[in-house]
Enzyme design. Structure first.
Site, PDB file in Angstrom:
ATOM      1  N   SER A 131       0.817  -1.217   0.000  1.00  0.00           N
ATOM      2  CA  SER A 131       0.000   0.000   0.000  1.00  0.00           C
ATOM      3  C   SER A 131       0.854   1.273   0.000  1.00  0.00           C
ATOM      4  CB  SER A 131      -0.913   0.017   1.222  1.00  0.00           C
ATOM      5  OG  SER A 131      -1.576   1.268   1.289  1.00  0.00           O
ATOM      6  N   LEU A 132       0.441   2.237  -0.831  1.00  0.00           N
ATOM      7  CA  LEU A 132       1.138   3.526  -0.871  1.00  0.00           C
ATOM      8  C   LEU A 132       0.446   4.552   0.022  1.00  0.00           C
ATOM      9  CD1 LEU A 132       1.911   3.772  -4.695  1.00  0.00           C
ATOM     10  CD2 LEU A 132       3.360   2.922  -2.851  1.00  0.00           C
ATOM     11  N   LYS A 162     -12.767  -5.065   1.803  1.00  0.00           N
ATOM     12  CA  LYS A 162     -13.641  -3.950   1.406  1.00  0.00           C
ATOM     13  C   LYS A 162     -15.131  -4.313   1.442  1.00  0.00           C
ATOM     14  CE  LYS A 162     -10.623  -1.140  -1.493  1.00  0.00           C
ATOM     15  NZ  LYS A 162     -10.505  -0.467  -2.788  1.00  0.00           N
ATOM     16  N   LEU A 171      -6.593   3.050 -14.755  1.00  0.00           N
ATOM     17  CA  LEU A 171      -6.542   3.206 -13.295  1.00  0.00           C
ATOM     18  C   LEU A 171      -5.162   2.873 -12.719  1.00  0.00           C
ATOM     19  CD1 LEU A 171      -9.526   3.705 -13.457  1.00  0.00           C
ATOM     20  CD2 LEU A 171      -9.913   2.005 -11.686  1.00  0.00           C
ATOM     21  N   THR A 225      -8.400  -2.112   2.615  1.00  0.00           N
ATOM     22  CA  THR A 225      -8.011  -2.608   1.299  1.00  0.00           C
ATOM     23  C   THR A 225      -8.258  -4.103   1.213  1.00  0.00           C
ATOM     24  OG1 THR A 225      -6.320  -2.539  -0.430  1.00  0.00           O
ATOM     25  CG2 THR A 225      -5.511  -2.820   1.819  1.00  0.00           C
ATOM     26  N   ASN A 282     -14.210  -6.292 -14.545  1.00  0.00           N
ATOM     27  CA  ASN A 282     -15.419  -6.253 -13.721  1.00  0.00           C
ATOM     28  C   ASN A 282     -15.110  -6.634 -12.269  1.00  0.00           C
ATOM     29  OD1 ASN A 282     -15.391  -8.838 -15.614  1.00  0.00           O
ATOM     30  ND2 ASN A 282     -16.208  -9.454 -13.635  1.00  0.00           N
TER      31      ASN A 282
HETATM   32  N1  LIG Z   1      -5.720   4.536  -9.131  1.00  0.00           N
HETATM   33  C1  LIG Z   1      -6.366   4.057  -8.091  1.00  0.00           C
HETATM   34  O1  LIG Z   1      -6.619   4.749  -7.095  1.00  0.00           O
HETATM   35  C2  LIG Z   1      -6.866   2.649  -8.125  1.00  0.00           C
HETATM   36  C3  LIG Z   1      -7.912   2.245  -7.274  1.00  0.00           C
HETATM   37  C4  LIG Z   1      -8.354   0.927  -7.341  1.00  0.00           C
HETATM   38  C5  LIG Z   1      -7.753   0.039  -8.228  1.00  0.00           C
HETATM   39  N2  LIG Z   1      -6.741   0.468  -9.025  1.00  0.00           N
HETATM   40  C6  LIG Z   1      -6.102  -0.453  -9.976  1.00  0.00           C
HETATM   41  O2  LIG Z   1      -7.126  -1.104 -10.724  1.00  0.00           O
HETATM   42  C7  LIG Z   1      -6.727  -2.436 -11.018  1.00  0.00           C
HETATM   43  C8  LIG Z   1      -7.830  -3.398 -10.591  1.00  0.00           C
HETATM   44  O3  LIG Z   1      -8.038  -3.359  -9.198  1.00  0.00           O
HETATM   45  P1  LIG Z   1      -9.278  -4.146  -8.549  1.00  0.00           P
HETATM   46  O4  LIG Z   1      -9.228  -3.883  -7.098  1.00  0.00           O
HETATM   47  O5  LIG Z   1     -10.528  -3.874  -9.295  1.00  0.00           O
HETATM   48  O6  LIG Z   1      -8.855  -5.675  -8.837  1.00  0.00           O
HETATM   49  P2  LIG Z   1      -9.811  -6.919  -8.951  1.00  0.00           P
HETATM   50  O7  LIG Z   1     -10.999  -6.786  -8.077  1.00  0.00           O
HETATM   51  O8  LIG Z   1      -8.932  -8.119  -8.842  1.00  0.00           O
HETATM   52  O9  LIG Z   1     -10.370  -6.860 -10.485  1.00  0.00           O
HETATM   53  C9  LIG Z   1      -9.524  -7.009 -11.590  1.00  0.00           C
HETATM   54  C10 LIG Z   1     -10.371  -7.221 -12.849  1.00  0.00           C
HETATM   55  O10 LIG Z   1      -9.467  -7.346 -13.944  1.00  0.00           O
HETATM   56  C11 LIG Z   1      -9.727  -8.563 -14.637  1.00  0.00           C
HETATM   57  N3  LIG Z   1      -8.516  -9.119 -15.198  1.00  0.00           N
HETATM   58  C12 LIG Z   1      -7.366  -9.423 -14.543  1.00  0.00           C
HETATM   59  N4  LIG Z   1      -6.456  -9.915 -15.395  1.00  0.00           N
HETATM   60  C13 LIG Z   1      -7.069  -9.945 -16.614  1.00  0.00           C
HETATM   61  C14 LIG Z   1      -6.654 -10.382 -17.913  1.00  0.00           C
HETATM   62  N5  LIG Z   1      -5.417 -10.871 -18.124  1.00  0.00           N
HETATM   63  N6  LIG Z   1      -7.548 -10.257 -18.942  1.00  0.00           N
HETATM   64  C15 LIG Z   1      -8.777  -9.763 -18.745  1.00  0.00           C
HETATM   65  N7  LIG Z   1      -9.225  -9.336 -17.526  1.00  0.00           N
HETATM   66  C16 LIG Z   1      -8.375  -9.436 -16.492  1.00  0.00           C
HETATM   67  C17 LIG Z   1     -10.315  -9.476 -13.591  1.00  0.00           C
HETATM   68  O11 LIG Z   1     -11.011 -10.507 -14.242  1.00  0.00           O
HETATM   69  P3  LIG Z   1     -11.446 -11.854 -13.470  1.00  0.00           P
HETATM   70  O12 LIG Z   1     -12.554 -11.413 -12.540  1.00  0.00           O
HETATM   71  O13 LIG Z   1     -11.890 -12.732 -14.562  1.00  0.00           O
HETATM   72  O14 LIG Z   1     -10.243 -12.331 -12.732  1.00  0.00           O
HETATM   73  C18 LIG Z   1     -11.204  -8.499 -12.832  1.00  0.00           C
HETATM   74  O15 LIG Z   1     -12.407  -8.291 -13.524  1.00  0.00           O
HETATM   75  C19 LIG Z   1      -5.388  -2.650 -10.313  1.00  0.00           C
HETATM   76  O16 LIG Z   1      -4.366  -2.444 -11.257  1.00  0.00           O
HETATM   77  C20 LIG Z   1      -5.358  -1.569  -9.261  1.00  0.00           C
HETATM   78  O17 LIG Z   1      -4.039  -1.168  -8.945  1.00  0.00           O
HETATM   79  C21 LIG Z   1      -6.297   1.751  -8.998  1.00  0.00           C
END
Ligand SMILES: NC(=O)c1ccc[n+]([C@@H]2O[C@H](COP(=O)([O-])OP(=O)(O)OC[C@H]3O[C@@H](n4cnc5c(N)ncnc54)[C@H](OP(=O)(O)O)[C@@H]3O)[C@@H](O)[C@H]2O)c1
Length: 289
Positions: free
Chosen positions: A21-22, A72, A230, A68, A133
């Site tokens: 975490s940052l 959540k 993101l 986190t 998703n």
């Molecule tokens: N900038 C910010 O403040 C912020 C905030 C939140 C998140 N983020 C970033 O957003 C990203 C997702 O976070 P999250 O919490 O939503 O994660 P998460 O709940 O694990 O969701 C990731 C999504 O990406 C899909 N996915 C993963 N690898 C894939 C691939 N190779 N091909 C197609 N779909 C793929 C997953 O599909 P499946 O369900 O099929 O596994 C899932 O739908 C991360 O990189 C995180 O660092 C950034």
């Protein structure tokens, strides 16, 4: 935190893992800048210990904390109160103490919207495409609906998860706006959007050569399109590099990260906080300059 004393108040983040975490970096940078007598600490809490942990945080007088992965959603039934937006997203990332107990909200929505809101676009004419998703996609859906987008398309690779995602909005005001599609439909849909948002981790450090979509598809985006990733490390991602080469507007995840943290700190301290200091601390930490 200026000097730790007996009066110093505690803030923190709970998660497992929490090492990545940052939030401690940016929160403590803002706390130092404001000369507040607070400290923000990471707490590793295993899923089976969540209930005990939040009771313990209340006992020791913690003022508030971020939440986190993987807590959540699980934390919601353990809180005394949850804001309507956090309920709609189905996830809480910020918690604070009230007279009746812990209250939770979700600051990712406003974090996500922060770089979009100042843009002069007619959002009611835009159908955004969200790649992925997962948890972040949920906050993005709510944010886009708040912005006024009448239809939102979500693309996922796993049909079962995609169906569950779609079902989870059925009894909400967003049910009609949301349409889900399998990943292979992207080539047909991409020409119809001017806002493409990556919420998957594809392209995130260390796999920085990856991109969620083929560069040839970026060529099909209209010149008006915004590409929003993101991910904040690397900066920019492959996806954003390609979009920039085509002359499109690009947005990375750094402002969202800083803004969701700044809103949380404002809730805890009940005063404005310096988001630019938080962003700068992240950029320094990630060697982005
Ligand atoms: N900038 C910010 O403040 C912020 C905030 C939140 C998140 N983020 C970033 O957003 C990203 C997702 O976070 P999250 O919490 O939503 O994660 P998460 O709940 O694990 O969701 C990731 C999504 O990406 C899909 N996915 C993963 N690898 C894939 C691939 N190779 N091909 C197609 N779909 C793929 C997953 O599909 P499946 O369900 O099929 O596994 C899932 O739908 C991360 O990189 C995180 O660092 C950034």
């Amino acid at each position: 935190m200026v000097n730790l004393t007996g009066k110093t108040q505690l803030l923190g983040i709970i998660g497992a893992p929490v090492e990545h975490s940052l939030s401690p970096v940016m929160q403590n940078a803002a706390i130092r800048y404001l000369k507040e007598d607070y400290i923000y600490v990471p707490f590793r809490v295993a899923p089976q210990n969540l209930e005990t942990a939040i009771a313990g945080l209340a006992t020791i007088g913690v003022r508030g904390f971020n939440v986190t992965i993987p807590h959540k959603q699980a934390i919601i039934p353990l809180l005394s109160e949850v804001t309507p937006t956090a309920k709609l997203v189905g996830a809480v990332n910020t918690v604070w103490r009230t007279e009746i107990g812990w209250k939770g909200t979700n600051t990712d929505i406003d974090g996500f919207l922060s770089p979009l809101k100042p843009l002069s676009r007619d959002w009611t004419k835009i159908t955004p495409i969200i790649l992925g998703n997962g948890g972040a996609a949920r906050a993005v859906v709510v944010g886009l609906a708040q912005l006024g987008c009448p239809q939102i398309w979500v693309l996922g690779r796993n049909q079962d998860k995609l169906e569950q995602f779609s079902q989870s909005w059925q009894n909400t005001d967003l049910a009609d706006a949301l349409k889900v599609y399998s990943w292979d439909k992207l080539s047909q849909l991409i020409r119809e959007t001017t806002l493409l948002i990556n919420t998957t981790p594809i392209g995130m450090y260390p796999k920085i050569d990856q991109s969620p979509i083929d560069p040839s598809l970026i060529e099909q985006l209209s010149s008006e399109a915004i590409v929003y990733d993101l991910i904040y490390n690397p900066h920019p991602t492959q996806l954003l590099q390609k979009a920039k080469q085509k002359g499109l507007m690009i947005i990375d995840g750094l402002e969202m990260l800083a803004k969701q943290g700044a809103i949380a700190l404002e809730i805890w301290l009940e005063k404005p906080v310096p988001i630019e200091i938080m962003t700068k601390s992240l950029r320094n930490y990630l060697n982005l300059d």
